[in-house]
Structures are given as structure tokens and as C-alpha cells.
Motif scaffolding. Structure first.
Motif, mmCIF file in Angstrom:
data_model
loop_
_atom_site.group_PDB
_atom_site.id
_atom_site.type_symbol
_atom_site.label_atom_id
_atom_site.label_comp_id
_atom_site.label_asym_id
_atom_site.label_seq_id
_atom_site.Cartn_x
_atom_site.Cartn_y
_atom_site.Cartn_z
ATOM 1 N N TRP A 109 3.604 -20.003 30.016
ATOM 2 C CA TRP A 109 2.465 -19.644 29.162
ATOM 3 C C TRP A 109 1.604 -20.800 28.706
ATOM 4 C CZ3 TRP A 109 1.132 -14.698 29.078
ATOM 5 C CH2 TRP A 109 2.112 -13.752 29.389
ATOM 6 N N GLN A 110 2.078 -22.023 28.778
ATOM 7 C CA GLN A 110 1.301 -23.159 28.288
ATOM 8 C C GLN A 110 1.313 -24.282 29.304
ATOM 9 O OE1 GLN A 110 -0.645 -23.154 25.734
ATOM 10 N NE2 GLN A 110 0.066 -21.217 24.876
ATOM 11 N N THR A 111 0.341 -25.179 29.155
ATOM 12 C CA THR A 111 0.336 -26.370 29.995
ATOM 13 C C THR A 111 1.475 -27.283 29.549
ATOM 14 O OG1 THR A 111 -1.149 -27.611 28.536
ATOM 15 C CG2 THR A 111 -2.188 -26.240 30.245
ATOM 16 N N ASP A 126 -4.936 -32.923 31.434
ATOM 17 C CA ASP A 126 -6.230 -32.699 30.788
ATOM 18 C C ASP A 126 -6.026 -32.137 29.381
ATOM 19 O OD1 ASP A 126 -8.771 -31.860 30.001
ATOM 20 O OD2 ASP A 126 -9.257 -30.955 31.925
ATOM 21 N N MET A 127 -6.439 -32.880 28.369
ATOM 22 C CA MET A 127 -6.271 -32.478 26.973
ATOM 23 C C MET A 127 -6.978 -31.163 26.652
ATOM 24 S SD MET A 127 -5.115 -32.870 23.929
ATOM 25 C CE MET A 127 -4.457 -34.500 23.732
ATOM 26 N N ASN A 128 -8.002 -30.827 27.398
ATOM 27 C CA ASN A 128 -8.791 -29.643 27.062
ATOM 28 C C ASN A 128 -8.631 -28.482 28.038
ATOM 29 O OD1 ASN A 128 -10.131 -30.531 24.609
ATOM 30 N ND2 ASN A 128 -10.957 -32.114 25.941
ATOM 31 N N TRP A 129 -7.697 -28.608 28.967
ATOM 32 C CA TRP A 129 -7.471 -27.510 29.903
ATOM 33 C C TRP A 129 -6.581 -26.476 29.239
ATOM 34 C CZ3 TRP A 129 -9.759 -25.650 33.910
ATOM 35 C CH2 TRP A 129 -9.128 -24.652 34.665
ATOM 36 N N GLY A 130 -6.999 -25.236 29.277
ATOM 37 C CA GLY A 130 -6.245 -24.182 28.626
ATOM 38 C C GLY A 130 -5.354 -23.400 29.568
ATOM 39 N N ASN A 131 -4.533 -22.561 28.984
ATOM 40 C CA ASN A 131 -3.674 -21.672 29.748
ATOM 41 C C ASN A 131 -4.490 -20.474 30.238
ATOM 42 O OD1 ASN A 131 -4.040 -20.059 27.480
ATOM 43 N ND2 ASN A 131 -1.903 -20.065 26.865
ATOM 44 N N TRP A 132 -3.818 -19.405 30.642
ATOM 45 C CA TRP A 132 -4.507 -18.221 31.170
ATOM 46 C C TRP A 132 -5.425 -17.576 30.141
ATOM 47 C CZ3 TRP A 132 1.109 -17.880 31.780
ATOM 48 C CH2 TRP A 132 1.532 -18.378 33.009
ATOM 49 N N PRO A 154 -4.286 -27.298 24.502
ATOM 50 C CA PRO A 154 -3.201 -27.840 23.682
ATOM 51 C C PRO A 154 -3.503 -27.829 22.185
ATOM 52 C CG PRO A 154 -3.379 -29.123 25.678
ATOM 53 C CD PRO A 154 -4.546 -28.158 25.678
ATOM 54 N N LEU A 155 -4.757 -28.064 21.804
ATOM 55 C CA LEU A 155 -5.102 -28.037 20.378
ATOM 56 C C LEU A 155 -4.851 -26.651 19.787
ATOM 57 C CD1 LEU A 155 -6.244 -29.358 17.844
ATOM 58 C CD2 LEU A 155 -8.547 -28.813 18.686
#
Length: 176
Positions: free
Chosen positions: A53-55, A78-84, A89-90
Motif C-alpha cells: 500500500w505504500q512506497t 522520490d519524496m513526492n511519489w504517491g501510492n495508488w 510519504p508526507l
């Protein structure tokens, strides 16, 4: 757990594909020395891979493993790449109510206005949604907008705080 890096190195030298196959397991377990060894044996961090579910970076920060998180960023995560669901991460640090990791993520390039696709909300609205008071305060102090022109009335931090009820974290009042 005692880790025999010498034995791991022998196994990876004999079968390098194991490094890539098991990299994310080592990341999830927080074994920085094994992650480094696997990368030396050809494993690559895939910045846009989502596991459980998460990077890998989101999971690492949720467990407060900043040394490993920094290493992952140095190796392409990548700090700003999201999951589905578009949760970067933030967002995940906020969902887990990890104010220290919210600060860390923002200091390492997290987008304070990143919008997820699940709740169509920005980090400040997520913090209000989950009742993460300290995260709200950090986000406001770091410049998060209370009102964004792309937000709908139902997905603003104020609307999320009102929906949550009396235990909601403080948010500035809506403009009149």
C-alpha cells in the motif's frame, strides 16, 4: 537479530538476482546494512514501486528510520511519489501522526501542497481529518495554505476539522 553480512555477501555473489528480489523486504524491515549490500550487488531502488500500500520511503518514514530514508532518496527514491491513492510519504506520515517525520519530510523536499486522489486533499486537510494536531501546527508554521483555489468546500482543512468534531486540531477560520 545478528546479521552475518559476510554470509549475505557470499549468497548475493553466488546469486545476484536475490538482491533485487528481496530488496524491499530488507527496506521494510529497516536493515540499512543489508539494503546497502543488496544495492552493491545490483539491486535498484524503483522510485515508483508501491509495496504493501505504500512506497518504501513512506514505510521507512512511518517507522522513523531517517538514515534509511536518506539513503533511499540518495539512491533515487522520490519524496513526492504517491501510492495508488496518490498519497505521498508526507501524507502517510500525517496519517500515522508522526510530527517528527512530517518535519523531516518537509526538510527533504516533500510538497506541502501535494494533493492525493483518495480524499482529494492536501496534507493540511489530511492532518485535520485524522486529528493530528501537532502535524497541523507544523504544516501551518511551514507555510501550508488554509485555502487553496483548487479545493472544493468539502475538502479544505477547515471542512475536515469541522467534520471531525470537537477533538479536531485547530485551523484558522474560513474567510468571510
Amino acid at each position: 537479530h545478528e546479521c552475518r553480512l559476510d554470509l549475505c555477501a557470499e549468497i548475493l555473489a553466488a546469486n545476484p538476482s536475490l538482491a533485487h528480489d528481496h530488496l524491499y523486504g530488507a527496506i521494510q524491515q529497516g536493515h540499512l546494512s543489508i539494503v546497502k549490500l543488496m544495492i552493491r550487488h545490483g539491486a535498484r531502488v524503483e522510485p515508483r514501486r508501491t509495496v504493501v500500500w505504500q512506497t518504501a520511503l513512506a514505510q521507512t518514514l512511518a517507522h522513523r528510520r531517517t538514515e534509511l530514508a536518506a539513503f533511499l532518496i540518495e539512491n533515487g527514491e522520490d519524496m513526492n511519489w504517491g501510492n495508488w491513492f496518490g498519497q505521498a510519504p508526507l501524507h502517510y506520515c500525517i496519517m500515522r501522526d508522526r510530527p517528527d517525520m512530517v518535519e523531516w519530510a518537509l526538510s527533504h523536499g516533500a510538497d506541502i501542497e501535494a494533493r492525493d486522489s483518495e480524499l482529494e486533499s492536501r496534507p493540511h486537510a489530511w492532518a485535520a481529518h485524522v486529528g493530528a494536531r501537532e502535524c497541523v501546527e507544523i504544516l501551518l508554521r511551514r507555510g501550508a495554505r488554509v485555502h487553496h483555489p483548487e479545493d472544493q468546500p468539502w475538502n479544505t482543512p477547515v471542512a475536515r476539522a469541522e467534520k471531525r468534531g470537537p477533538a479536531a486540531p485547530p485551523s484558522p477560520p474560513a474567510p468571510t
